[in-house]
Design a protein around this motif. Structure first.
Motif, PDB file in Angstrom:
ATOM      1  N   HIS A   3       0.671  -1.066  -0.026  1.00 58.36           N
ATOM      2  CA  HIS A   3       0.083   0.055   0.094  1.00 58.36           C
ATOM      3  C   HIS A   3       0.842   1.163  -0.001  1.00 58.36           C
ATOM      4  O   HIS A   3       1.621   1.565   1.120  1.00 58.36           O
ATOM      5  N   LEU A   4       0.903   1.833  -1.307  1.00 56.54           N
ATOM      6  CA  LEU A   4       1.680   3.011  -1.222  1.00 56.54           C
ATOM      7  C   LEU A   4       0.945   4.359  -1.591  1.00 56.54           C
ATOM      8  O   LEU A   4      -0.091   4.199  -2.319  1.00 56.54           O
ATOM      9  N   ALA A   5       1.337   5.573  -0.984  1.00 54.12           N
ATOM     10  CA  ALA A   5       0.613   6.704  -1.125  1.00 54.12           C
ATOM     11  C   ALA A   5       1.316   7.746  -2.036  1.00 54.12           C
ATOM     12  O   ALA A   5       2.576   7.883  -1.987  1.00 54.12           O
ATOM     13  N   LEU A   6       0.477   8.273  -3.036  1.00 54.78           N
ATOM     14  CA  LEU A   6       0.937   9.139  -3.974  1.00 54.78           C
ATOM     15  C   LEU A   6       0.399  10.767  -3.443  1.00 54.78           C
ATOM     16  O   LEU A   6      -0.653  10.709  -2.744  1.00 54.78           O
ATOM     17  N   PRO A   7       1.160  11.770  -3.756  1.00 49.94           N
ATOM     18  CA  PRO A   7       0.704  13.045  -3.297  1.00 49.94           C
ATOM     19  C   PRO A   7      -0.705  13.811  -4.045  1.00 49.94           C
ATOM     20  O   PRO A   7      -1.155  14.540  -3.832  1.00 49.94           O
ATOM     21  N   HIS A   8      -0.739  12.871  -5.286  1.00 49.16           N
ATOM     22  CA  HIS A   8      -1.983  13.202  -5.824  1.00 49.16           C
ATOM     23  C   HIS A   8      -2.435  12.210  -6.919  1.00 49.16           C
ATOM     24  O   HIS A   8      -1.559  11.394  -7.371  1.00 49.16           O
ATOM     25  N   ASP A   9      -3.578  12.306  -7.454  1.00 49.18           N
ATOM     26  CA  ASP A   9      -4.063  11.328  -8.566  1.00 49.18           C
ATOM     27  C   ASP A   9      -3.436  11.600  -9.766  1.00 49.18           C
ATOM     28  O   ASP A   9      -3.272  12.820 -10.392  1.00 49.18           O
ATOM     29  N   PRO A  10      -2.837  10.629 -10.197  1.00 51.15           N
ATOM     30  CA  PRO A  10      -1.941  10.777 -11.636  1.00 51.15           C
ATOM     31  C   PRO A  10      -2.860  10.833 -12.716  1.00 51.15           C
ATOM     32  O   PRO A  10      -2.521  11.832 -13.758  1.00 51.15           O
ATOM     33  N   GLU A  11      -4.140  10.685 -12.792  1.00 51.34           N
ATOM     34  CA  GLU A  11      -5.119  10.916 -13.756  1.00 51.34           C
ATOM     35  C   GLU A  11      -4.840  10.598 -15.278  1.00 51.34           C
ATOM     36  O   GLU A  11      -5.776  10.303 -15.888  1.00 51.34           O
ATOM     37  N   ASN A  12      -3.676  10.167 -15.606  1.00 57.50           N
ATOM     38  CA  ASN A  12      -3.251   9.809 -17.034  1.00 57.50           C
ATOM     39  C   ASN A  12      -2.033   9.146 -16.935  1.00 57.50           C
ATOM     40  O   ASN A  12      -1.065   9.676 -16.593  1.00 57.50           O
ATOM     41  N   TRP A  13      -2.167   7.729 -17.133  1.00 57.82           N
ATOM     42  CA  TRP A  13      -1.081   7.159 -17.249  1.00 57.82           C
ATOM     43  C   TRP A  13      -0.795   6.260 -18.516  1.00 57.82           C
ATOM     44  O   TRP A  13      -0.127   5.362 -18.547  1.00 57.82           O
ATOM     45  N   ARG A 147      -7.133   3.002 -29.502  1.00 58.92           N
ATOM     46  CA  ARG A 147      -7.917   4.062 -28.822  1.00 58.92           C
ATOM     47  C   ARG A 147      -7.519   5.230 -29.031  1.00 58.92           C
ATOM     48  O   ARG A 147      -6.275   5.907 -29.388  1.00 58.92           O
ATOM     49  N   THR A 148      -8.482   6.341 -28.866  1.00 60.30           N
ATOM     50  CA  THR A 148      -8.027   7.844 -28.871  1.00 60.30           C
ATOM     51  C   THR A 148      -7.170   8.249 -27.549  1.00 60.30           C
ATOM     52  O   THR A 148      -7.273   7.489 -26.680  1.00 60.30           O
ATOM     53  N   PRO A 149      -6.369   9.376 -27.661  1.00 58.36           N
ATOM     54  CA  PRO A 149      -5.830   9.676 -26.570  1.00 58.36           C
ATOM     55  C   PRO A 149      -6.346   9.939 -25.439  1.00 58.36           C
ATOM     56  O   PRO A 149      -5.973   9.687 -24.279  1.00 58.36           O
ATOM     57  N   ASP A 150      -7.790  10.494 -25.398  1.00 52.94           N
ATOM     58  CA  ASP A 150      -8.515  10.797 -24.299  1.00 52.94           C
ATOM     59  C   ASP A 150      -9.049   9.319 -23.939  1.00 52.94           C
ATOM     60  O   ASP A 150      -9.060   9.167 -22.310  1.00 52.94           O
ATOM     61  N   GLU A 151      -9.163   8.352 -24.488  1.00 53.58           N
ATOM     62  CA  GLU A 151      -9.697   6.998 -24.037  1.00 53.58           C
ATOM     63  C   GLU A 151      -8.609   6.405 -23.294  1.00 53.58           C
ATOM     64  O   GLU A 151      -8.873   5.665 -22.338  1.00 53.58           O
ATOM     65  N   VAL A 152      -7.391   6.506 -23.736  1.00 55.59           N
ATOM     66  CA  VAL A 152      -6.117   5.777 -23.369  1.00 55.59           C
ATOM     67  C   VAL A 152      -5.816   6.715 -21.904  1.00 55.59           C
ATOM     68  O   VAL A 152      -5.385   5.810 -21.066  1.00 55.59           O
ATOM     69  N   ALA A 153      -6.077   7.760 -21.785  1.00 52.81           N
ATOM     70  CA  ALA A 153      -5.574   8.706 -20.505  1.00 52.81           C
ATOM     71  C   ALA A 153      -6.124   8.041 -19.312  1.00 52.81           C
ATOM     72  O   ALA A 153      -5.315   7.766 -18.272  1.00 52.81           O
ATOM     73  N   ARG A 154      -7.345   7.451 -19.279  1.00 55.56           N
ATOM     74  CA  ARG A 154      -7.792   6.953 -17.925  1.00 55.56           C
ATOM     75  C   ARG A 154      -8.455   5.493 -18.116  1.00 55.56           C
ATOM     76  O   ARG A 154      -9.314   5.298 -17.398  1.00 55.56           O
ATOM     77  N   GLY A 155      -8.087   4.887 -19.253  1.00 58.05           N
ATOM     78  CA  GLY A 155      -8.559   3.767 -19.536  1.00 58.05           C
ATOM     79  C   GLY A 155      -7.682   2.730 -19.350  1.00 58.05           C
ATOM     80  O   GLY A 155      -6.796   2.792 -18.453  1.00 58.05           O
TER      81      GLY A 155
END
Length: 502
Positions: A3-13, A147-155
């Motif tokens: 269980h590792l904590a990050l300082p913010h949501d990466p939103e796009n991987w 997929r489109t870039p937007d679909e990949v961002a959080r897909g």
């Protein structure tokens, strides 16, 4: 489970898109690259390619792919996979500006056979092999590329990595699940086969103090990256800290050249001499960072000491401003032709370590007659502007990479990037950056890197503050979480306490 904590949501991987630390750290676990870089020696090591060679002028690079590699959906890695990925990065353009820069002059990828591929450039590309180790040039499965870039961002980003994405809850957590069928590994990581942790839960804790509290209390097993200013609150008899100077760009303030005051070299140069970097290191970061001595950090190959342009010298700063016609007013702030020497920065994170640093700079700069206005705002408000039309004078960001070519990726005028130079060429700087990219000779490449650093600082195009530091901490349930060459954690090499190396 880890269980590792990050300082913010990466939103796009999507590894081809975001250049941000947390996003890159997540993508690194899902997707892999042709080659890797040893974090200790800097040597290029095998990963998805077992062999490679470059021609004499570094225009053509041939890679022989590892046999038996598959993406997590079962698709085999082939030479066509490499071509599809590199073509996509170039096509994304500004959305993948780091990768597109690494592939500058890309002529195409030739499939020689199922497991042999040749990547070709129109001119010498001395930095490409190291660039191929970076997360930005990771390889993804066809199902993702379609997929489109937007679909990949959080897909569902499908890579060949030791982990795959299992679940994502925006603003809350992201879950990675171990691939049981992963017998290969990077030559730069002391691990082979499936990862030791079956699952990695990544939670998001934005407040730096709360993040440290979660680590110390055992609420999470590990945390990355930790705010250097909070490390003094961590009991090192219970928490292991790995803190290292990062490679790449020193953390700077960036003059935005479309702004009237920032177009003036005298003002930019005066800001560098008005800045007491040692005080920032000591007072804001409790001596846990080192003052910047160049545009690059000391840990970066090609770094050259440029202290002459960064020395704290308030008398020199006053002299530069007075020679440019800026005279001290009745309130101590300089004026010229009725205009006050007032510089503004906008930033998110009120009460943050960075805000404390800006407050210290506000005091330092006032000593030479500069009014530094701090304007905290929300992330949503910050996203309304780009660095090309921002209604303020200074910005701040950094970029990690274990090669001096990071200067070209950031400071060139000929590629879409984070640089204020885009569309505003400074010929001398462009020439030095291109020479560094195209020069195969090691000594001449180092000379070009030194020349680029000198030219950037000579006229104050950057105000470096301190060398970036990457810090990860873990508790007693964890034996180790190693860093890669760019100070991103490698969950492939992470081990729970008591487990021997495989």
């Amino acid at each position: 489970m880890l269980h590792l904590a990050l300082p913010h949501d990466p939103e796009n991987w999507d590894p081809h898109q975001p250049p941000f630390t947390v996003s890159r750290a997540v993508a690194r676990q899902i997707a892999e690259t042709l080659v890797d870089q040893d974090p200790r020696t800097g040597e290029i090591r095998p990963w998805l390619a077992t062999e490679w060679e470059a021609d004499a002028d570094s225009r053509n690079f041939t890679f022989r792919l590892r046999d038996g590699v598959t993406f997590s959906d079962g698709q085999p890695l082939t030479a066509r996979s490499v071509r599809a990925n590199f073509d996509r990065i170039v096509e994304l353009g500004p959305m993948a500006y780091v990768g597109a820069n690494l592939l500058a002059g890309y002529e195409g990828t030739t499939v020689l056979d199922e497991r042999t591929v040749r990547v070709s450039f129109s001119e010498s590309n001395a930095q490409f092999l190291q660039g191929a180790t970076t997360q930005t040039l990771s390889l993804l499965a066809d199902a993702t590329l379609q997929r489109t870039p937007d679909e990949v961002a959080r897909g569902e980003v499908i890579g060949s990595g030791v982990y795959l994405l299992e679940d994502y809850r925006p603003g809350e957590k992201l879950v990675l699940r171990r691939r049981p069928d992963h017998p290969w590994g990077s030559g730069a990581v002391d691990h082979r086969g499936p990862a030791a942790f079956e699952r990695v839960d990544l939670s998001f804790i934005p407040d730096p103090t709360t993040l440290v509290g979660a680590l110390v209390s055992g609420q999470v097993d590990a945390a990355y990256p930790l705010d250097v200013a909070t490390l003094g609150a961590i009991p090192e008899d219970r928490i292991t800290l790995d803190s290292r100077t990062g490679s790449g760009i020193s953390v700077p303030l960036v003059p935005l050249l479309h702004r009237t005051l920032m177009k003036e070299a005298a003002v930019r140069r005066a800001l560098n001499h008005a800045t007491d970097r040692q005080a920032i290191a000591d007072r804001i970061f409790q001596g846990r960072v080192r003052p910047a001595t160049s545009v690059l950090t000391r840990a970066t190959p090609g770094w050259v000491d440029m202290t002459e342009y960064l020395r704290h010298d308030p008398a020199r700063a006053r002299q530069i401003l007075e020679e440019a016609g800026w005279q001290e007013g009745p309130d101590g702030i300089r004026r010229r032709d009725g205009e006050r020497l007032q510089i503004e920065i906008r930033y998110s994170g009120s009460g943050s370590t960075y805000e404390q640093m800006y407050q210290l700079l506000q005091h330092q700069w006032r000593q030479v007659g500069i009014d530094f206005r701090l304007a905290p705002t929300t992330p949503a408000q910050m996203s309304e502007y780009s660095i090309y039309d921002a209604p303020y004078d200074l910005s701040s960001w950094s970029q990690g990479r274990n090669d001096p070519d990071v200067l070209r990726v950031v400071y060139s005028s000929f590629y879409e990037n984070q640089s204020f130079f885009f569309g505003r060429p400074v010929r001398e700087i462009d020439d030095a950056l291109l020479a560094m990219q195209r020069t195969v000779h090691t000594g001449k490449r180092a000379e070009a890197a030194a020349r680029a650093q000198r030219l950037i600082l000579r006229d104050g195009y950057s105000i470096p503050l301190f060398d970036s530091v990457g810090t990860i901490g873990w508790g007693r349930e964890v034996a180790t979480i190693p860093f890669d060459a760019e100070l991103k954690p490698s969950f492939a090499g992470a081990r729970p306490a008591g487990q021997e190396k495989p």
